[in-house]
Design a protein around this motif. Structure first.
Motif, PDB file in Angstrom:
ATOM      1  N   VAL A  41       0.793  -1.210  -0.003  1.00  0.00           N
ATOM      2  CA  VAL A  41       0.108   0.124  -0.088  1.00  0.00           C
ATOM      3  C   VAL A  41       1.006   1.125  -0.095  1.00  0.00           C
ATOM      4  O   VAL A  41       1.911   1.351   0.844  1.00  0.00           O
ATOM      5  N   SER A  42       0.579   2.230  -0.856  1.00  0.00           N
ATOM      6  CA  SER A  42       1.366   3.516  -0.815  1.00  0.00           C
ATOM      7  C   SER A  42       1.467   4.240   0.434  1.00  0.00           C
ATOM      8  O   SER A  42       0.502   4.213   1.034  1.00  0.00           O
ATOM      9  N   SER A  43       2.498   4.604   0.621  1.00  0.00           N
ATOM     10  CA  SER A  43       2.697   5.361   1.996  1.00  0.00           C
ATOM     11  C   SER A  43       1.966   6.721   1.792  1.00  0.00           C
ATOM     12  O   SER A  43       1.921   7.198   3.203  1.00  0.00           O
ATOM     13  N   THR A  83       4.168  -3.582   3.773  1.00  0.00           N
ATOM     14  CA  THR A  83       5.777  -3.641   3.592  1.00  0.00           C
ATOM     15  C   THR A  83       6.407  -4.525   4.102  1.00  0.00           C
ATOM     16  O   THR A  83       7.413  -5.423   3.616  1.00  0.00           O
ATOM     17  N   SER A 125      -1.984   3.449   8.300  1.00  0.00           N
ATOM     18  CA  SER A 125      -0.358   3.188   8.578  1.00  0.00           C
ATOM     19  C   SER A 125      -0.215   1.852   9.004  1.00  0.00           C
ATOM     20  O   SER A 125       0.654   1.322   8.378  1.00  0.00           O
ATOM     21  N   VAL A 162      -0.158   0.137   5.523  1.00  0.00           N
ATOM     22  CA  VAL A 162       1.212   0.264   4.756  1.00  0.00           C
ATOM     23  C   VAL A 162       2.622  -0.414   5.471  1.00  0.00           C
ATOM     24  O   VAL A 162       3.291  -1.137   5.005  1.00  0.00           O
TER      25      VAL A 162
END
Length: 122
Positions: free
Chosen positions: A79-81, A105, A98, A101
């Protein structure tokens, strides 16, 4: 003036990651040990559902095998930060963003070698 925009653009990802780190620190690392069910759904989407859909969607096209592997692998990206920053800016759940993400990651470290091994046989 154009050089200023390039330098500002190059710091957005690091700033977003700092924001995510601050949010996770505020929430507490203990919460990350017990990942909510919804985050598991996000991880399932990232590492199983999206690559499978890309594989099936790209099947009818006459693509170079390497290109198809790249497309499938690209769908596994976490997921994009920036999502966490956008969630806060628009009043959404920044803690969940958050967590998603961070979990995707970390999950990528384990899922990427497995999926690349599977994609090699496609």
């Amino acid at each position: 003036l154009m050089g200023t925009f390039k330098s500002l653009g190059s710091i957005t990802s690091p700033l977003a990651l700092i924001f995510i780190g601050m949010t996770i620190h505020r929430v507490g690392f203990e919460k990350l040990r017990h990942v909510p069910r919804e985050v598991w759904y996000v991880m399932f989407s990232c590492f199983v559902l999206r690559p499978l859909v890309m594989y099936l969607v790209s099947a009818p096209f006459d693509l170079d095998p390497m290109m198809r592997k790249v497309f499938v692998a690209a769908t596994m990206l976490p997921v994009s930060s920036v999502i966490a920053v956008l969630a806060r800016a628009h009043g959404a759940d920044e803690e969940f963003a958050s967590e998603a993400v961070g979990a995707t990651t970390i999950g990528l470290v384990f899922a990427l070698p497995v999926l690349l091994f599977i994609v090699n046989f496609v």
